[in-house]
Design a protein around this motif. Structure first.
Motif, mmCIF file in Angstrom:
data_model
loop_
_atom_site.group_PDB
_atom_site.id
_atom_site.type_symbol
_atom_site.label_atom_id
_atom_site.label_comp_id
_atom_site.label_asym_id
_atom_site.label_seq_id
_atom_site.Cartn_x
_atom_site.Cartn_y
_atom_site.Cartn_z
ATOM 1 N N ILE A 91 0.856 -1.183 0.000
ATOM 2 C CA ILE A 91 0.000 0.000 0.000
ATOM 3 C C ILE A 91 0.897 1.240 0.000
ATOM 4 O O ILE A 91 1.884 1.311 0.735
ATOM 5 C CB ILE A 91 -0.943 0.026 1.215
ATOM 6 C CG1 ILE A 91 -1.886 -1.187 1.183
ATOM 7 C CG2 ILE A 91 -1.766 1.307 1.244
ATOM 8 C CD1 ILE A 91 -2.811 -1.273 2.369
ATOM 9 N N LYS B 268 -2.680 6.585 -0.825
ATOM 10 C CA LYS B 268 -3.990 6.301 -0.240
ATOM 11 C C LYS B 268 -4.584 7.484 0.518
ATOM 12 O O LYS B 268 -5.747 7.436 0.924
ATOM 13 C CB LYS B 268 -3.883 5.114 0.714
ATOM 14 C CG LYS B 268 -3.141 5.409 2.007
ATOM 15 C CD LYS B 268 -3.150 4.220 2.941
ATOM 16 C CE LYS B 268 -2.466 4.548 4.275
ATOM 17 N NZ LYS B 268 -2.485 3.406 5.199
ATOM 18 N N ARG C 118 2.583 0.821 -8.247
ATOM 19 C CA ARG C 118 2.741 1.276 -6.862
ATOM 20 C C ARG C 118 3.537 2.575 -6.790
ATOM 21 O O ARG C 118 3.242 3.453 -5.980
ATOM 22 C CB ARG C 118 3.415 0.177 -6.050
ATOM 23 C CG ARG C 118 3.360 0.399 -4.541
ATOM 24 C CD ARG C 118 3.769 -0.852 -3.800
ATOM 25 N NE ARG C 118 5.134 -1.273 -4.074
ATOM 26 C CZ ARG C 118 5.452 -2.365 -4.774
ATOM 27 N NH1 ARG C 118 4.507 -3.120 -5.305
ATOM 28 N NH2 ARG C 118 6.708 -2.699 -4.969
#
Length: 213
Positions: free
Chosen positions: A24, A29, A87
């Motif tokens: 993540i 995010k 990513r």
């Protein structure tokens, strides 16, 4: 008989649960707040941001997913976070969009300080005008050379000289603002022995001691 300490090293522990490894992006995010006076238009390859100070566009990859979980809140995701390129572009795209929103609403300002004996800067009209893509002004700086240094100001940059040793730059594009500030700094980079030079923002250097023979 095998000692208990040695037995624990020889045994292998197994788990029936599947091992999950989810990558993540902590930057990607993070939601982006959208002010009410900003309009966002999405296409297949770019994202256009319009605000009080103008408009700009941010390129988008095909695997980027944009969503609005709440009003005036934008979130960014990717199709497969396990792919390294997706990513890495996740956090970069989020930063570019956030910079575009801030630039079109507030803009970016960076101060430049001239540290040194006799170092001075003045804002004056450029004799060449706007022929080379400038805004008609230039910086006249004395930086310890045998001549004055003249730096034309681009059309997208607004400059102000509140004091002879301080220059303030304003722009709606953070990247272009940093490039122009770096072009001014290169005329006299900070040196580590006397601490003289051109400093951008809160830049600091560690002073070195002179080796005496």
């Amino acid at each position: 008989m095998i000692p208990r300490a040695a037995l624990s090293n020889t045994l292998r522990h197994f788990s029936s649960s599947a091992r999950t490894c989810v990558h993540i992006s902590h930057i990607g995010k993070t939601p982006i707040p959208i002010p009410p006076n900003v309009t966002i238009t999405q296409s297949q390859t770019s994202l256009e941001v319009k605000g009080p100070l103008g408009s700009t566009s941010v390129p988008l990859e095909s695997y980027m997913k944009l969503a609005y979980p709440q009003e005036n809140v934008l979130t960014i995701a990717v199709e497969d976070a396990e792919v390294k390129k997706q990513r890495s572009m996740w956090g970069l795209t989020r930063t570019l969009i956030n910079n575009a929103v801030v630039g079109m609403t507030e803009g970016f300002t960076v101060p430049i300080y001239l540290v040194g004996v006799g170092y001075r800067a003045a804002l004056e009209d450029d004799p060449r005008g706007t022929t080379n893509g400038g805004n008609g002004q230039r910086l006249n700086m004395k930086l310890g050379h045998s001549h004055n240094v003249y730096v034309p100001i681009p059309a997208h940059i607004k400059a102000n000289v509140p004091s002879p040793t301080k220059i303030t730059l304003f722009c709606t594009d953070k990247h272009l603002l940093g490039l122009f500030a770096a072009s001014i700094r290169k005329w006299r980079p900070p040196e580590p022995y006397k601490g003289k030079g051109i400093f951008i923002g809160d830049e600091q250097i560690r002073i070195k001691s002179v080796k005496k023979k």
